[in-house]
Design an enzyme around this catalytic site. Structure first.
Site, PDB file in Angstrom:
ATOM      1  N   GLY A   1       4.614  13.747   4.779  1.00 36.24           N
ATOM      2  CA  GLY A   1       5.130  12.399   4.492  1.00 36.24           C
ATOM      3  C   GLY A   1       6.509  12.159   5.077  1.00 36.24           C
ATOM      4  O   GLY A   1       7.423  11.713   4.379  1.00 36.24           O
ATOM      5  N   ALA A   2       6.641  12.426   6.382  1.00 31.65           N
ATOM      6  CA  ALA A   2       7.957  12.292   7.022  1.00 31.65           C
ATOM      7  C   ALA A   2       8.107  10.972   7.770  1.00 31.65           C
ATOM      8  O   ALA A   2       9.067  10.791   8.510  1.00 31.65           O
ATOM      9  CB  ALA A   2       8.184  13.470   7.970  1.00 31.65           C
TER      10      ALA A   2
ATOM     11  N   GLY B   1      11.429   7.055   4.331  1.00 32.53           N
ATOM     12  CA  GLY B   1      12.144   7.427   3.123  1.00 32.53           C
ATOM     13  C   GLY B   1      12.680   8.844   3.077  1.00 32.53           C
ATOM     14  O   GLY B   1      13.315   9.329   4.021  1.00 32.53           O
TER      15      GLY B   1
ATOM     16  N   GLY C   1      11.204  11.801   3.106  1.00 34.97           N
ATOM     17  CA  GLY C   1      10.662  12.769   4.065  1.00 34.97           C
ATOM     18  C   GLY C   1      11.283  12.609   5.441  1.00 34.97           C
ATOM     19  O   GLY C   1      11.590  13.597   6.122  1.00 34.97           O
TER      20      GLY C   1
ATOM     21  N   SER D   1       9.880  14.405  -9.286  1.00 39.04           N
ATOM     22  CA  SER D   1      10.551  13.151  -9.660  1.00 39.04           C
ATOM     23  C   SER D   1      10.949  13.170 -11.135  1.00 39.04           C
ATOM     24  O   SER D   1      10.279  13.817 -11.956  1.00 39.04           O
ATOM     25  CB  SER D   1       9.586  11.985  -9.423  1.00 39.04           C
ATOM     26  OG  SER D   1      10.129  10.799  -9.930  1.00 39.04           O
TER      27      SER D   1
ATOM     28  N   TYR E   1       1.869   7.932 -12.371  1.00 39.86           N
ATOM     29  CA  TYR E   1       2.836   8.653 -11.534  1.00 39.86           C
ATOM     30  C   TYR E   1       3.362   9.869 -12.314  1.00 39.86           C
ATOM     31  O   TYR E   1       3.430  10.982 -11.789  1.00 39.86           O
ATOM     32  CB  TYR E   1       3.962   7.675 -11.188  1.00 39.86           C
ATOM     33  CG  TYR E   1       5.021   8.192 -10.247  1.00 39.86           C
ATOM     34  CD1 TYR E   1       4.765   8.337  -8.885  1.00 39.86           C
ATOM     35  CD2 TYR E   1       6.302   8.489 -10.708  1.00 39.86           C
ATOM     36  CE1 TYR E   1       5.763   8.778  -8.014  1.00 39.86           C
ATOM     37  CE2 TYR E   1       7.297   8.925  -9.842  1.00 39.86           C
ATOM     38  CZ  TYR E   1       7.021   9.070  -8.505  1.00 39.86           C
ATOM     39  OH  TYR E   1       8.001   9.498  -7.649  1.00 39.86           O
TER      40      TYR E   1
HETATM   41  N1  LIG Z   1      12.414   6.952  -3.646  1.00 38.13           N
HETATM   42  C1  LIG Z   1      12.757   7.463  -4.794  1.00 38.13           C
HETATM   43  O1  LIG Z   1      13.688   6.967  -5.484  1.00 38.13           O
HETATM   44  C2  LIG Z   1      12.064   8.677  -5.327  1.00 38.13           C
HETATM   45  C3  LIG Z   1      12.432   9.149  -6.589  1.00 38.13           C
HETATM   46  C4  LIG Z   1      11.798  10.277  -7.096  1.00 38.13           C
HETATM   47  C5  LIG Z   1      10.837  10.930  -6.335  1.00 38.13           C
HETATM   48  N2  LIG Z   1      10.476  10.444  -5.103  1.00 38.13           N
HETATM   49  C6  LIG Z   1       9.446  11.188  -4.372  1.00 38.13           C
HETATM   50  O2  LIG Z   1       9.836  11.345  -3.022  1.00 38.13           O
HETATM   51  C7  LIG Z   1       8.667  11.498  -2.208  1.00 38.13           C
HETATM   52  C8  LIG Z   1       8.764  10.585  -0.992  1.00 38.13           C
HETATM   53  O3  LIG Z   1       8.739   9.248  -1.425  1.00 38.13           O
HETATM   54  P1  LIG Z   1       9.636   8.105  -0.775  1.00 38.13           P
HETATM   55  O4  LIG Z   1      10.428   7.508  -1.869  1.00 38.13           O
HETATM   56  O5  LIG Z   1      10.306   8.591   0.443  1.00 38.13           O
HETATM   57  O6  LIG Z   1       8.502   7.033  -0.428  1.00 38.13           O
HETATM   58  P2  LIG Z   1       7.987   6.450   0.987  1.00 38.13           P
HETATM   59  O7  LIG Z   1       9.141   5.893   1.748  1.00 38.13           O
HETATM   60  O8  LIG Z   1       6.891   5.541   0.630  1.00 38.13           O
HETATM   61  O9  LIG Z   1       7.439   7.735   1.738  1.00 38.13           O
HETATM   62  C9  LIG Z   1       6.263   8.350   1.292  1.00 38.13           C
HETATM   63  C10 LIG Z   1       5.685   9.212   2.388  1.00 38.13           C
HETATM   64  O10 LIG Z   1       4.418   9.703   1.908  1.00 38.13           O
HETATM   65  C11 LIG Z   1       3.396   9.290   2.817  1.00 38.13           C
HETATM   66  N3  LIG Z   1       2.122   9.035   2.157  1.00 38.13           N
HETATM   67  C12 LIG Z   1       1.823   8.092   1.234  1.00 38.13           C
HETATM   68  N4  LIG Z   1       0.512   8.112   0.953  1.00 38.13           N
HETATM   69  C13 LIG Z   1      -0.037   9.083   1.719  1.00 38.13           C
HETATM   70  C14 LIG Z   1      -1.353   9.572   1.907  1.00 38.13           C
HETATM   71  N5  LIG Z   1      -2.400   9.031   1.282  1.00 38.13           N
HETATM   72  N6  LIG Z   1      -1.541  10.592   2.769  1.00 38.13           N
HETATM   73  C15 LIG Z   1      -0.509  11.130   3.442  1.00 38.13           C
HETATM   74  N7  LIG Z   1       0.750  10.691   3.342  1.00 38.13           N
HETATM   75  C16 LIG Z   1       0.983   9.684   2.484  1.00 38.13           C
HETATM   76  C17 LIG Z   1       3.932   8.014   3.444  1.00 38.13           C
HETATM   77  O11 LIG Z   1       3.229   7.720   4.640  1.00 38.13           O
HETATM   78  P3  LIG Z   1       3.218   6.227   5.289  1.00 38.13           P
HETATM   79  O12 LIG Z   1       4.542   6.070   5.985  1.00 38.13           O
HETATM   80  O13 LIG Z   1       2.064   6.274   6.207  1.00 38.13           O
HETATM   81  O14 LIG Z   1       3.075   5.267   4.157  1.00 38.13           O
HETATM   82  C18 LIG Z   1       5.394   8.404   3.653  1.00 38.13           C
HETATM   83  O15 LIG Z   1       5.515   9.235   4.777  1.00 38.13           O
HETATM   84  C19 LIG Z   1       7.473  11.189  -3.107  1.00 38.13           C
HETATM   85  O16 LIG Z   1       6.854  12.387  -3.508  1.00 38.13           O
HETATM   86  C20 LIG Z   1       8.102  10.475  -4.295  1.00 38.13           C
HETATM   87  O17 LIG Z   1       7.355  10.634  -5.471  1.00 38.13           O
HETATM   88  C21 LIG Z   1      11.079   9.338  -4.591  1.00 38.13           C
END
Ligand SMILES: NC(=O)c1ccc[n+]([C@@H]2O[C@H](COP(=O)([O-])OP(=O)(O)OC[C@H]3O[C@@H](n4cnc5c(N)ncnc54)[C@H](OP(=O)(O)O)[C@@H]3O)[C@@H](O)[C@H]2O)c1
Length: 304
Positions: A33-34, A37, A39, A161, A187
Site C-alpha cells: 500500500g505504498a 498516504g 505507505g 491503528s 475497522y
Molecule cells: N491516516 C491515518 O490517520 C491513519 C491512522 C491510523 C492508522 N492508519 C493506517 O495506515 C495504513 C495506511 O493508510 P493511509 O491512511 O495511508 O490510507 P491511504 O492513503 O488510503 O493508503 C492506503 C493504501 O492501501 C492501499 N489499499 C487499499 N485497499 C487495498 C486493497 N484492496 N488491496 C491492496 N492495497 C489496498 C491503497 O491503495 P490505492 O492507492 O490503490 O487506494 C493505498 O496504497 C492503513 O493500514 C491504516 O489503517 C492510518
C-alpha cells in the site's frame, strides 16, 4: 492532569517523536500500500535511508508513478508487484514472486488498509476490511516468514491503528451477518485481530532474529476513507484534514522503528508512532488471540 490509562494515547500523541539518522543501505524492504498516504511517505523515507524497495500495490499505474517520483530523488532499486488484498490468491501470488526474486528480506511493512462505512463482502465471502487489514497482512507475513528468518536480523512492522480501541471483534460473527455494520467497529475489529496475532507471532519468533511490532502511524491526512460516500468525503476533506498532520510524520516514525539500531531486539510492542504504548485491554486478551490465530490460519488456508 494525568489522563486515565485508557486515554493515555492522547497524551502520547503529543510527546516528542524519536528519529534516527542510521542508514539501511541495500536492505530489501517489502512494503504494501505504498501508492498513497502513510505507505508512500514510508517508502520515500526508506529510500532516503538507502533501502531497496519491493512495493506491493493493487494499482500498478499509480505504483509506477510512485517509483518514478522516488527514483528522481534516490537511486535505489524499486520493484513493483501487483496484488489486490481483497483476494488472498493475489497475496499468495505476490509472496511467491517475492520469494522467487529475493534470497533475503530484511524488512516487511504491512501497511495497506482501508476503512468502510458500509458492509461489503469479498468474492470469497470475507468482510472486506477484515480481509484487507488483517487476513492479507497475516497471510503475506506467514508466507515470507521463513525467508525472513534466513535473513535475520529482520523486522516486521504492522501498521495498525488507535482504531483498534473501537473494538468490534466478534469471533462468531466476523462477517457481520448478525449485527448492523458500523464502520469504526469494523475497522476496530480488523486492527484488533491484527494486534492479537502480533503477540502470538512474537512468541513464535522468539530467538529467531526476526522481530515484530505494531504501530499507530499518527492521525494524518491521507486517502483513507475516501472510498466512502460523498458526505463522508466532504466531512473528511473540509473538517478533518485541516486538523491533521501530513503523512511525512508517519514515514519518519516508521523509519525509526525499521532502522534505529536500538530497535533491533525490540519485539511484541505497540507504538504510538515511536512512543511505546499499552493497547486497549481487549487487544491484549491472549485467549482471544489464540482463537483468532487459529481462525486466521484456517481462513488463509495455512497450516502450522
Ligand atoms: N491516516 C491515518 O490517520 C491513519 C491512522 C491510523 C492508522 N492508519 C493506517 O495506515 C495504513 C495506511 O493508510 P493511509 O491512511 O495511508 O490510507 P491511504 O492513503 O488510503 O493508503 C492506503 C493504501 O492501501 C492501499 N489499499 C487499499 N485497499 C487495498 C486493497 N484492496 N488491496 C491492496 N492495497 C489496498 C491503497 O491503495 P490505492 O492507492 O490503490 O487506494 C493505498 O496504497 C492503513 O493500514 C491504516 O489503517 C492510518
Amino acid at each position: 492532569m494525568k489522563l486515565p490509562e485508557e486515554l493515555q494515547f492522547i497524551a502520547n500523541s503529543r510527546k516528542p517523536q524519536k528519529r534516527t539518522t542510521s542508514r539501511i543501505d541495500g536492505q530489501i524492504c517489502v512494503i504494501t500500500g505504498a501508492t498513497s498516504g502513510v505507505g508512500y511517505a514510508a517508502a520515500k523515507r526508506l529510500a532516503q535511508g538507502g533501502a531497496n524497495l519491493v512495493l506491493v500495490n493493487r494499482n500498478l499505474e499509480k505504483a509506477q508513478k510512485v517509483k518514478e517520483e522516488i527514483n528522481k530523488l534516490y537511486s535505489v532499486n524499486i520493484d513493483l508487484l501487483q496484488a489486490d488484498f481483497t483476494d488472498l490468491a493475489q497475496v499468495r501470488k505476490a509472496a511467491e514472486t517475492i520469494l522467487s526474486r529475493y534470497p533475503r528480506i530484511d524488512l516487511l511493512i504491512n501497511n495497506a488498509g482501508l476503512h468502510m462505512t458500509r458492509r461489503e463482502l469479498t468474492k470469497d465471502g470475507f468482510e472486506i476490511v477484515f480481509c484487507v487489514n488483517h487476513l492479507a497482512s497475516f497471510l503475506l507475513t506467514m508466507l515470507l516468514l521463513d525467508r525472513m528468518k534466513e535473513s535475520q536480523p529482520a523486522r516486521i512492522l504492522q501498521i495498525n491503528s488507535q482504531g483498534h480501541r473501537f473494538g468490534g471483534l466478534d469471533l462468531d460473527d466476523l462477517t457481520w451477518a448478525n449485527r448492523r455494520y458500523k464502520g469504526l467497529q469494523g475497522y476496530g475489529a480488523s486492527k484488533t485481530a491484527q494486534l492479537l496475532t502480533v503477540w502470538e507471532l512474537t512468541d513464535k519468533l522468539k530467538d529467531s532474529g526476526v522481530t515484530i511490532n505494531a504501530m499507530h502511524p499518527g492521525a494524518v491526512a491521507t486517502n483513507i476513507g475516501m472510498n466512502n460516500g460523498l458526505l463522508y468525503q466532504w466531512y473528511q476533506r473540509y473538517f478533518l484534514f485541516p486538523l491533521l498532520k501530513g503523512p511525512e510524520v508517519s514515514g519518519e516514525a516508521i523509519y525509526y522503528l525499521a532502522a534505529a539500531p536500538e530497535m533491533k531486539d525490540v519485539s511484541g510492542k505497540f507504538f504510538n508512532q515511536t512512543v511505546e504504548e499499552k493497547p486497549a485491554a481487549h487487544a491484549l486478551d491472549r485467549e482471544t488471540g489464540k482463537k483468532i490465530w487459529e481462525i486466521s490460519m484456517k481462513l488463509t488456508g495455512l497450516r502450522e
